[in-house]
Write an enzyme that holds these catalytic residues in place. Structure first.
Site, PDB file in Angstrom:
ATOM      1  N   ARG A  61      46.206  35.799  42.245  1.00 59.01           N
ATOM      2  CA  ARG A  61      47.257  36.300  43.135  1.00 59.01           C
ATOM      3  C   ARG A  61      46.688  37.000  44.364  1.00 59.01           C
ATOM      4  NH1 ARG A  61      52.397  37.997  42.167  1.00 59.01           N
ATOM      5  NH2 ARG A  61      52.256  38.529  44.377  1.00 59.01           N
ATOM      6  N   LYS A  62      45.400  37.276  44.361  1.00 61.33           N
ATOM      7  CA  LYS A  62      44.806  38.009  45.468  1.00 61.33           C
ATOM      8  C   LYS A  62      44.413  37.048  46.588  1.00 61.33           C
ATOM      9  CE  LYS A  62      45.279  41.677  42.978  1.00 61.33           C
ATOM     10  NZ  LYS A  62      45.919  41.126  41.768  1.00 61.33           N
TER      11      LYS A  62
END
Length: 380
Positions: free
Chosen positions: A184-185
């Site tokens: 998700r980063k």
């Protein structure tokens, strides 16, 4: 389906991982060492230490400071539960304070009232990639002799203005900064994390603790022409990163400036598309901050139901997420005594949604998200 996020992974990363596999060294080794050097240089930190994820990075930071039972660590409840868990995993007590309703970051004005003789550290979360007010936070931490740890899980590539200079999060501006490389980063190694610091002694402790307290790293032992018997000097952990992950991370790091530029363009376009709707609050970027826009969070008007809006968007092929969770509402922490008012944290969770944002997002996808959200805003 328009996803909430999408990592940028291509042949370069696949080739790097393949080369690491074929090298014969797949655990923590030369690729990890190279990733550490390159990440430290990128953010401007003297030292960087790679670990298995950001949760272990936060726990290592606290362990290196000898934080333990009876100690208190001040942080925001409005954060992924890993922040609070890292404190409790050391036997310490998380003390939750509220966030600034404009940035959703820990409010420096509320910290002084939370400090007690048991306070050992502050963990300030750069939530969703938006930098905290580090000027105020560092001044307060220094004034009280408290260690400032930056939970920079989401903030790789974000910047903050210090006096006249723009500097990357992770320099670090506090004592320690901790990063995540979860998918998700903005950049990812699948799982993985990094600690940065300017303190050589802390960096030495990180490296000792991440590998069971082993006195001699594998790379040194295997590269020696003499037999070496290692010792285990302290009770440590297995928090190591693999060389395959690090090889991917090195390629991701090369992409990071471009990824941030693209995400900033997407965020700017959202502001154009959604900026004229009464009752919809868009995210605020202070003039001294440049976010990597890991997430794009909007506050819904009070008349709209968060879950219904999210479901209606999902029915039209748009993934969203609710506002960032509040750890004090979760079962492990709900019975803990709360000393401080957390109303802004709760409102941020209950009234906000995260919209899709990623570097590859097309104009057509953004328009679809904006038009569908506008239709929801027009209701009621």
């Amino acid at each position: 389906m328009i996803p909430i996020a999408m990592p940028v992974l291509a042949e370069q990363e696949a080739d790097a991982a393949r080369a690491a596999v074929l090298s014969g060294w797949v655990s923590q080794g030369p690729q990890v060492a190279a990733f550490e050097r390159e990440f430290a240089a990128f953010v401007g930190a003297p030292f960087a230490c790679a670990v298995s994820n950001c949760t272990t990075a936060l726990q290592l930071a606290l362990a290196a400071l000898d934080v333990g039972p009876g100690d208190e660590v001040i942080t925001a409840s409005h954060s992924f539960i890993a922040t609070a868990n890292s404190i409790r995993n050391q036997g310490a007590v998380p003390i939750f304070v509220d966030v600034d309703p404009e940035t959703y970051n820990i409010d420096p004005r509320r910290l002084a009232d939370a400090i007690t003789p048991r306070t050992r550290a502050i963990i300030a979360v750069h939530q969703m990639g938006m930098p905290c007010d580090l000027g105020a936070l560092t001044a307060l931490a220094d004034r009280h002799g408290i260690t400032l740890i930056e939970d920079a899980a989401c903030a790789a590539g974000s910047e903050i203005q210090i006096k006249e200079n723009w500097e990357r999060i992770g320099k670090p501006h506090g004592h320690i900064a901790c990063f995540s490389f979860h998918p998700r980063k903005v950049i990812t190694t699948g799982e993985g994390g990094m600690l940065t610091t300017a303190d050589a002694d802390l960096d030495r402790k990180f490296r000792l603790l991440r590998q069971h307290g082993m006195s001699v790293p594998d790379t040194v032992r295997h590269g020696s022409s003499q037999v070496i018997f290692e010792e285990y000097l302290v009770s440590g952990y297995n928090f190591r990163m693999t060389d395959m992950q690090a090889a991917i991370g090195r390629k991701q790091l090369e992409r990071l400036p471009d990824l941030v530029a693209r995400r900033r363009a997407v965020a700017a376009r959202y502001a154009e598309l959604l900026g004229n709707f009464e009752g919809l609050r868009l995210p605020t970027e202070p003039k001294w901050a440049k976010s990597n826009w890991q997430s794009y969070c909007v506050r819904l008007p009070n008349r709209l139901d968060q879950r219904s809006v999210m479901q209606n968007l999902l029915d039209q092929g748009i993934a969203t997420r609710r506002g960032i969770m509040c750890s004090h509402r979760e079962p492990p922490y709900v019975k803990a005594a709360q000393r401080h008012d957390l109303r802004h944290s709760e409102l941020a969770q209950d009234r906000s949604i995260l919209l899709p944002i990623y570097a590859q997002m097309s104009e057509a996808e953004q328009l679809h998200v904006a038009e569908c959200l506008k239709a929801e805003l027009a209701k009621g």
